[in-house]
Scaffold this active site. Structure first.
Site, PDB file in Angstrom:
ATOM      1  N   ARG A  53      35.674  -7.507  41.982  1.00  0.00           N
ATOM      2  CA  ARG A  53      35.830  -7.688  40.534  1.00  0.00           C
ATOM      3  C   ARG A  53      37.118  -6.985  40.132  1.00  0.00           C
ATOM      4  O   ARG A  53      37.802  -6.379  40.957  1.00  0.00           O
ATOM      5  CB  ARG A  53      34.601  -7.212  39.737  1.00  0.00           C
ATOM      6  CG  ARG A  53      33.752  -6.116  40.292  1.00  0.00           C
ATOM      7  CD  ARG A  53      34.399  -4.787  40.362  1.00  0.00           C
ATOM      8  NE  ARG A  53      34.989  -4.409  39.098  1.00  0.00           N
ATOM      9  CZ  ARG A  53      35.958  -3.531  38.955  1.00  0.00           C
ATOM     10  NH1 ARG A  53      36.480  -2.928  40.021  1.00  0.00           N
ATOM     11  NH2 ARG A  53      36.454  -3.239  37.775  1.00  0.00           N
ATOM     12  N   GLY A  54      37.452  -7.066  38.835  1.00  0.00           N
ATOM     13  CA  GLY A  54      38.756  -6.574  38.391  1.00  0.00           C
ATOM     14  C   GLY A  54      39.739  -7.746  38.480  1.00  0.00           C
ATOM     15  O   GLY A  54      39.791  -8.461  39.489  1.00  0.00           O
ATOM     16  N   ALA A  55      40.502  -7.935  37.398  1.00  0.00           N
ATOM     17  CA  ALA A  55      41.308  -9.159  37.275  1.00  0.00           C
ATOM     18  C   ALA A  55      42.233  -9.420  38.477  1.00  0.00           C
ATOM     19  O   ALA A  55      42.208 -10.518  39.051  1.00  0.00           O
ATOM     20  CB  ALA A  55      42.105  -9.100  35.968  1.00  0.00           C
ATOM     21  N   ASP A 244      42.028  -7.824  31.377  1.00  0.00           N
ATOM     22  CA  ASP A 244      41.744  -9.073  32.092  1.00  0.00           C
ATOM     23  C   ASP A 244      42.601 -10.236  31.624  1.00  0.00           C
ATOM     24  O   ASP A 244      42.760 -11.220  32.320  1.00  0.00           O
ATOM     25  CB  ASP A 244      40.268  -9.438  31.949  1.00  0.00           C
ATOM     26  CG  ASP A 244      39.423  -8.417  32.686  1.00  0.00           C
ATOM     27  OD1 ASP A 244      39.161  -7.343  32.104  1.00  0.00           O
ATOM     28  OD2 ASP A 244      39.083  -8.672  33.845  1.00  0.00           O
ATOM     29  N   ASN A 254      39.693  -6.886  27.408  1.00  0.00           N
ATOM     30  CA  ASN A 254      39.273  -5.988  28.498  1.00  0.00           C
ATOM     31  C   ASN A 254      37.767  -5.746  28.379  1.00  0.00           C
ATOM     32  O   ASN A 254      37.106  -6.242  27.458  1.00  0.00           O
ATOM     33  CB  ASN A 254      40.056  -4.669  28.440  1.00  0.00           C
ATOM     34  CG  ASN A 254      39.867  -3.839  29.696  1.00  0.00           C
ATOM     35  OD1 ASN A 254      39.949  -4.354  30.813  1.00  0.00           O
ATOM     36  ND2 ASN A 254      39.586  -2.554  29.543  1.00  0.00           N
TER      37      ASN A 254
END
Ligand code: MRU
Length: 364
Positions: A53-55, A244, A254
């Site tokens: 996960r995390g953009a 994001d 975000n």
């Protein structure tokens, strides 16, 4: 980044040269589990279930998903179905679309027989570029933090508040919001980080705290609602978050709760910065309210998972059995509340002209 003595990225090509390995983030902080992705479906499910996960890492995993798909079938139809499968995984982080579009653009014009190797080269390039970009964000942001230290008369470590996890686990390496923190800490400047727990999935409590602890950065985990109180009492010098998706006008989408931190920072005269790699800018969106906000399963709100005193991971219910819940995963902070955007090319105002000056080739 290092875990113990070993340097890790968050995603890498395995030694067999055919599969891709990731750190399964659903198992942290209690277990370090390396998972293997062998197919497009493995990559898509890893994004959906938030093993990754995390953009920026979502984008990198999508690029590897493309490479795994092309190794199995590189026909024109497979390019189209791969794109569609990956785009459906998560809606908010624009890095996903950026990476998928880059794969399609790089592959569609090639003969079928060359697509397998080309897709792998694109995935490797996306990962290496992400590392270089985040290292540059670290330098830019660290300069800014040193500036705050030199202007102030602090009789305690510089105090930074962050929300969610925008560290190396959310990228391929270094992180975005945490990159300046690592660099400043490594330069020997005393710092302290307030880590929002980040309900409901607790990326702050489980991932940011784990990362900072591995790196030896002093920090405290706080409940999401504590930030305003700390700001009122002069215990926060600066806020830095990741994002994001940033609109062309500098609105920042975000993790849910970011907006409230920005409001509290504004009310208390505390600088609020957002760190981002350029693939997180959506040049097609002007108004942040157009950004699609992911709504995830209600069970993430009604239940919580943790490790009991015997070391057993358990999921327990927080709410009455049939309680109804909604789970909005992101919010949008309007550009007017943002002091500056920390990018790989420098720090700029959160505005059309600010972003346009740093990225003239992208601005209209
Ligand atoms: O739902 P997540 O964990 O993917 O959300 C992550 C965030 O909101 C991060 O702050 C953002 O992706 C920036 S990561 C460098």
């Amino acid at each position: 980044m290092k875990i113990g003595d070993r340097h890790y990225r968050s995603i890498w090509l395995s030694e067999d040269d055919e599969t891709v390995e990731i750190i399964d983030q659903t198992r942290l902080p209690h277990e370090l589990v390396i998972a293997s992705l062998a197919s497009l479906e493995d990559a898509a499910v890893a994004i959906e279930t938030m093993q990754v996960r995390g953009a920026p890492l979502i984008g990198a995993t999508a690029a590897w998903g493309f490479a795994l798909a092309m190794a199995a079938d590189s026909a024109d139809e497979a390019v189209a179905t791969t794109r569609d499968r990956l785009i459906r995984t998560r809606p908010t982080a624009v890095n996903l679309r950026w990476a998928v579009d880059r794969c399609v653009a790089g592959l569609a014009r090639l003969p079928q027989g060359e697509r397998r190797d080309a897709a792998r080269s694109i995935a490797l390039a996306v990962c290496d570029e992400d590392v270089a970009i985040n290292a540059a964000i670290g330098e830019q942001g660290s300069r800014l933090l040193l500036d705050i230290v030199s202007r102030g008369s602090l009789d305690r470590p510089l105090s930074i508040l962050t929300h969610c996890n925008a560290g190396w686990l959310a990228t391929v390496d270094w992180g975005t919001a945490l990159a300046p923190i690592y660099r400043t800490h490594d330069a020997g400047i005393p710092i302290h980080v307030w880590v929002d727990e980040t309900r409901p999935r607790n990326q702050g409590a489980s991932l940011t705290s784990w990362e900072l602890m591995s790196h030896g950065v002093p920090h405290d985990v706080i409940v999401d609602n504590a930030g305003g109180h700390l700001m009122q009492h002069g215990l926060v010098d600066v806020v830095i978050t990741g994002t994001d998706r940033v609109s062309a006008a500098g609105d920042v989408c975000n993790k849910i709760g970011t907006y409230l931190k920005a409001l509290a920072a504004r009310d208390n005269g505390i600088p609020f910065y957002v760190a981002l790699p350029s693939p997180t800018i959506d040049w097609t969106v002007k108004d942040g309210r157009e950004i699609p906000i992911e709504e995830r399963a209600a069970e993430e709100v009604t239940h919580i998972t943790g490790c009991d005193d015997e070391g057993v991971t358990r999921r327990v219910r927080l709410t009455p059995e049939k309680a109804s819940a909604r789970n909005f995963a992101f919010d949008v902070t309007p550009s007017r509340l943002i002091t500056g955007l920390i990018t790989e090319r420098g720090v700029c105002p959160a505005s059309v002209s600010g972003l346009g000056a740093l990225f003239p080739e992208m601005a209209e």
